[in-house]
Design a protein around this motif. Structure first.
Motif, PDB file in Angstrom:
ATOM      1  N   THR A 207       0.808  -1.216   0.000  1.00 44.01           N
ATOM      2  CA  THR A 207       0.000   0.000   0.000  1.00 44.01           C
ATOM      3  C   THR A 207       0.841   1.267   0.000  1.00 44.01           C
ATOM      4  O   THR A 207       0.298   2.356  -0.142  1.00 44.01           O
ATOM      5  N   GLY A 208       2.146   1.125   0.183  1.00 43.54           N
ATOM      6  CA  GLY A 208       3.029   2.282   0.265  1.00 43.54           C
ATOM      7  C   GLY A 208       3.850   2.468  -0.998  1.00 43.54           C
ATOM      8  O   GLY A 208       4.070   1.538  -1.775  1.00 43.54           O
ATOM      9  N   LEU A 209       4.300   3.694  -1.192  1.00 38.05           N
ATOM     10  CA  LEU A 209       5.130   4.020  -2.341  1.00 38.05           C
ATOM     11  C   LEU A 209       6.110   5.114  -1.916  1.00 38.05           C
ATOM     12  O   LEU A 209       5.695   6.146  -1.385  1.00 38.05           O
ATOM     13  N   ILE A 210       7.386   4.885  -2.108  1.00 35.04           N
ATOM     14  CA  ILE A 210       8.403   5.889  -1.774  1.00 35.04           C
ATOM     15  C   ILE A 210       8.690   6.728  -3.021  1.00 35.04           C
ATOM     16  O   ILE A 210       8.977   6.190  -4.085  1.00 35.04           O
ATOM     17  N   GLN A 211       8.613   8.028  -2.864  1.00 39.16           N
ATOM     18  CA  GLN A 211       8.929   8.931  -3.971  1.00 39.16           C
ATOM     19  C   GLN A 211      10.232   9.663  -3.689  1.00 39.16           C
ATOM     20  O   GLN A 211      10.404  10.255  -2.622  1.00 39.16           O
ATOM     21  N   LEU A 212      11.153   9.599  -4.630  1.00 40.54           N
ATOM     22  CA  LEU A 212      12.387  10.383  -4.530  1.00 40.54           C
ATOM     23  C   LEU A 212      12.114  11.692  -5.257  1.00 40.54           C
ATOM     24  O   LEU A 212      12.321  11.812  -6.455  1.00 40.54           O
ATOM     25  N   SER A 213      11.583  12.630  -4.507  1.00 44.92           N
ATOM     26  CA  SER A 213      11.058  13.843  -5.086  1.00 44.92           C
ATOM     27  C   SER A 213      12.131  14.704  -5.726  1.00 44.92           C
ATOM     28  O   SER A 213      13.182  14.949  -5.142  1.00 44.92           O
ATOM     29  N   SER A 214      11.829  15.145  -6.942  1.00 48.31           N
ATOM     30  CA  SER A 214      12.708  16.088  -7.623  1.00 48.31           C
ATOM     31  C   SER A 214      11.946  17.370  -7.941  1.00 48.31           C
ATOM     32  O   SER A 214      12.301  18.118  -8.840  1.00 48.31           O
ATOM     33  N   GLY A 215      10.849  17.561  -7.220  1.00 52.94           N
ATOM     34  CA  GLY A 215      10.077  18.769  -7.413  1.00 52.94           C
ATOM     35  C   GLY A 215       8.833  18.585  -8.246  1.00 52.94           C
ATOM     36  O   GLY A 215       8.081  19.518  -8.471  1.00 52.94           O
TER      37      GLY A 215
END
Length: 351
Positions: free
Chosen positions: A339-347
């Motif tokens: 149910t989870g998702l990790i986002q490596l945010s770049s904006g």
């Protein structure tokens, strides 16, 4: 003072991976030597649920090999009192430096044993206090009884896991076990269309199956599989007609991921590149750029492209080994925590 039968230290250490199998949250904290030392000292002084004896990190890091050999009831009781006095310590070289208290307190106890109910924490004691405030849960402590062996030990461990590990932890353990035990003649994958395909057995195939059957329906509105391959660049399925409609030119290429999904629900479809990682090979910056070029050729703007690296478990070595290489602007997904998702945010966000 009544104290439990003291098992040899190696028995405590050897049983921890059995009690906390792969997939257990914070397993690295729970099964390492520091955890075994903490539990052994807890048994040594009798800091067990139902007593008035509590364990402090100082009991652990100021223990010593000489003290380990002093096993009479009087010697064990005396150490419990002596070590809490100013300057108190065991004879000989202590097991750990004094500055290891945070690792014992935070990683081994508060974030490890206490979270899973294997240890209890006395309420009302400040976090930074050096006062004793931990004790082993009685049922957990009983698992180290040296008279428990073979099938009796296995049955006791299974009973404890079923009763005391949280449902989420148990589910995670079951998923990891299933992935680790992937075998048989093939892995059968069911596509969103209802079609099925066979993959050769192995952990990568299990992850790919989970991506198509679990990830896609959860995170995409109307998913379709455009491309699916397995180890060795063997193409299992490719939908050339769908690829042509959305303008995607799929050619044999070392940069192609294991899976290409498309979400047809949005007005402009979302293209999702997925890499299933059982050992190595995440979507890093180089792979992301190569895949972005492929998508741009099909007319997909950057906001309609997503990159996902899929793993079996967040606590496993493949993720820990490759997390530093994951591309910015990509995602990480775990079969054991679907149910989870990790986002490596770049904006910007794609999914």
């Amino acid at each position: 003072m009544s104290l439990p039968v003291l098992p040899p230290f190696n028995v405590v250490h050897e049983r921890l991976p059995m009690i906390f199998p792969a997939g257990t949250p914070e397993r690295n904290y729970l099964t390492r030597e520091l955890s075994a030392c903490t539990i052994f000292v807890g048994l040594y002084i009798g800091a067990i649920e139902g007593t008035d004896t509590w364990l402090a990190p100082k009991h652990v890091y100021r223990f010593s090999d000489i003290q380990e050999g002093m096993t009479s009831l009087a010697e064990r009781a005396a150490y419990n009192v002596q070590v809490m006095k100013p300057g108190g310590r065991a004879p000989g070289e202590q097991w750990y430096a004094d500055n290891s208290r945070e690792s014992i307190r935070d990683e081994t106890l508060r974030e490890g044993l206490v979270v899973l109910g294997a240890a209890l924490e006395k309420p009302g004691v400040p976090t930074t206090s050096g006062l004793p405030r931990y004790m082993l849960q009685a049922a957990f402590a009983a698992l180290f009884d040296p008279s428990l062996t073979d099938s009796a030990l296995a049955d006791a461990i299974l009973a404890w896991q079923a009763k005391y590990l949280t449902p989420g932890a148990l589910a995670r353990i079951a998923i990891v076990k299933r992935g680790a035990a992937a075998g048989g003649d093939h892995v059968l994958v069911t596509f969103p269309s209802g079609e099925t395909r066979k993959l050769k057995p192995g952990p990568s195939s299990k992850i790919s199956k989970a991506v198509i059957e679990v990830f896609a329906p959860r995170f995409l509105g109307k998913a379709a599989v455009v491309f699916l391959s397995e180890s060795g660049n063997k193409v299992v399925a490719r939908d050339d007609e769908l690829a042509k409609v959305i303008g995607l030119n799929i050619k044999a290429d070392k940069n192609l991921p294991d899976i290409i999904l498309v979400d047809l629900a949005p007005e402009h479809p979302l293209l999702v590149f997925v890499e299933a990682v059982a050992t190595d090979g995440p979507i890093n910056e180089r792979r992301k750029e190569a895949l972005a070029d492929l998508a741009r050729e099909a007319g997909f703007p950057v906001e309609h492209i997503a990159y996902v690296t899929a793993y079996l478990d967040r606590g496993g070595s493949p993720f820990k080994k490759t997390v530093g290489a994951l591309a910015w602007g990509s995602y990480a997904w775990f079969e054991s925590e679907p149910t989870g998702l990790i986002q490596l945010s770049s904006g910007r966000s794609a999914l």
